[in-house]
Design a protein around this motif. Structure first.
Motif, PDB file in Angstrom:
ATOM      1  N   ALA A 125       0.836  -1.209   0.000  1.00 37.34           N
ATOM      2  CA  ALA A 125       0.000   0.000   0.000  1.00 37.34           C
ATOM      3  C   ALA A 125       0.868   1.256   0.000  1.00 37.34           C
ATOM      4  O   ALA A 125       0.545   2.245  -0.677  1.00 37.34           O
ATOM      5  N   TYR A 126       1.982   1.250   0.740  1.00 36.09           N
ATOM      6  CA  TYR A 126       2.913   2.383   0.687  1.00 36.09           C
ATOM      7  C   TYR A 126       3.538   2.483  -0.699  1.00 36.09           C
ATOM      8  O   TYR A 126       3.700   3.571  -1.249  1.00 36.09           O
ATOM      9  N   LYS A 127       3.891   1.344  -1.266  1.00 41.05           N
ATOM     10  CA  LYS A 127       4.537   1.323  -2.582  1.00 41.05           C
ATOM     11  C   LYS A 127       3.623   1.891  -3.663  1.00 41.05           C
ATOM     12  O   LYS A 127       4.056   2.654  -4.521  1.00 41.05           O
ATOM     13  N   SER A 128       2.337   1.544  -3.603  1.00 40.00           N
ATOM     14  CA  SER A 128       1.388   2.006  -4.615  1.00 40.00           C
ATOM     15  C   SER A 128       0.913   3.444  -4.382  1.00 40.00           C
ATOM     16  O   SER A 128       0.329   4.050  -5.272  1.00 40.00           O
ATOM     17  N   GLY A 129       1.143   3.969  -3.182  1.00 38.17           N
ATOM     18  CA  GLY A 129       0.664   5.302  -2.841  1.00 38.17           C
ATOM     19  C   GLY A 129      -0.707   5.291  -2.197  1.00 38.17           C
ATOM     20  O   GLY A 129      -1.229   6.333  -1.812  1.00 38.17           O
ATOM     21  N   GLU A 130      -1.304   4.092  -2.076  1.00 36.53           N
ATOM     22  CA  GLU A 130      -2.619   3.977  -1.431  1.00 36.53           C
ATOM     23  C   GLU A 130      -2.533   4.386   0.042  1.00 36.53           C
ATOM     24  O   GLU A 130      -3.460   4.976   0.579  1.00 36.53           O
ATOM     25  N   ARG A 131      -1.414   4.086   0.673  1.00 35.41           N
ATOM     26  CA  ARG A 131      -1.175   4.450   2.065  1.00 35.41           C
ATOM     27  C   ARG A 131      -0.061   5.488   2.066  1.00 35.41           C
ATOM     28  O   ARG A 131       0.913   5.353   1.337  1.00 35.41           O
ATOM     29  N   SER A 187       6.624   6.483   2.003  1.00 40.20           N
ATOM     30  CA  SER A 187       6.251   6.777   0.620  1.00 40.20           C
ATOM     31  C   SER A 187       7.476   7.018  -0.245  1.00 40.20           C
ATOM     32  O   SER A 187       7.406   6.926  -1.471  1.00 40.20           O
ATOM     33  N   THR A 188       8.611   7.294   0.383  1.00 45.13           N
ATOM     34  CA  THR A 188       9.877   7.449  -0.334  1.00 45.13           C
ATOM     35  C   THR A 188      10.589   6.111  -0.474  1.00 45.13           C
ATOM     36  O   THR A 188      11.150   5.796  -1.518  1.00 45.13           O
ATOM     37  N   ILE A 189      10.557   5.318   0.577  1.00 44.27           N
ATOM     38  CA  ILE A 189      11.303   4.057   0.614  1.00 44.27           C
ATOM     39  C   ILE A 189      10.576   2.920  -0.109  1.00 44.27           C
ATOM     40  O   ILE A 189      11.181   2.179  -0.889  1.00 44.27           O
TER      41      ILE A 189
END
Length: 108
Positions: A66-72, A78-80
């Motif tokens: 979810a962080y990778k996709s930008g959903e979270r 969001s950088t890593i």
């Protein structure tokens, strides 16, 4: 009817099994990059970071994706996360979920 319940139970486990392919040793190496915030022991070193020790491998994989996709969203994650491969995510989730933790209920 019984066979239907068994099949339904197995299908319910399928998503969890799909995440169970991470390599704990490879995840430990990757955790060296995560330790400033999350610690090698999975216990957060800064207030903004989550404790990862003992979390479900499925949950960790889902959160990282979810962080990778930008959903979270989170400034640091969001950088890593976009730099992590699917294998990196599976390995990190395997490592942090393999850390055993204990919990104590506070006295009354």
């Amino acid at each position: 009817m019984r066979s239907t319940l068994i099949v339904a139970g197995l299908l319910a486990l399928t998503p969890a099994l799909a995440y169970a392919d991470g390599d704990v040793a490879a995840g430990r190496k990757l955790a060296l990059q995560c330790q400033a915030c999350h610690g090698m022991d999975g216990i957060a070193k800064i207030p903004e970071a989550a404790n990862l020790a003992g979390q479900s491998e499925v949950y960790l994989t889902s959160a990282l994706n979810a962080y990778k996709s930008g959903e979270r969203k989170n400034d640091m994650m969001s950088t890593i996360a976009p730099t992590l491969s699917d294998a990196d995510i599976a390995n990190a989730a395997a490592y942090y979920s393999a850390i055993e933790i204990t919990a104590k209920v506070p006295p009354k």
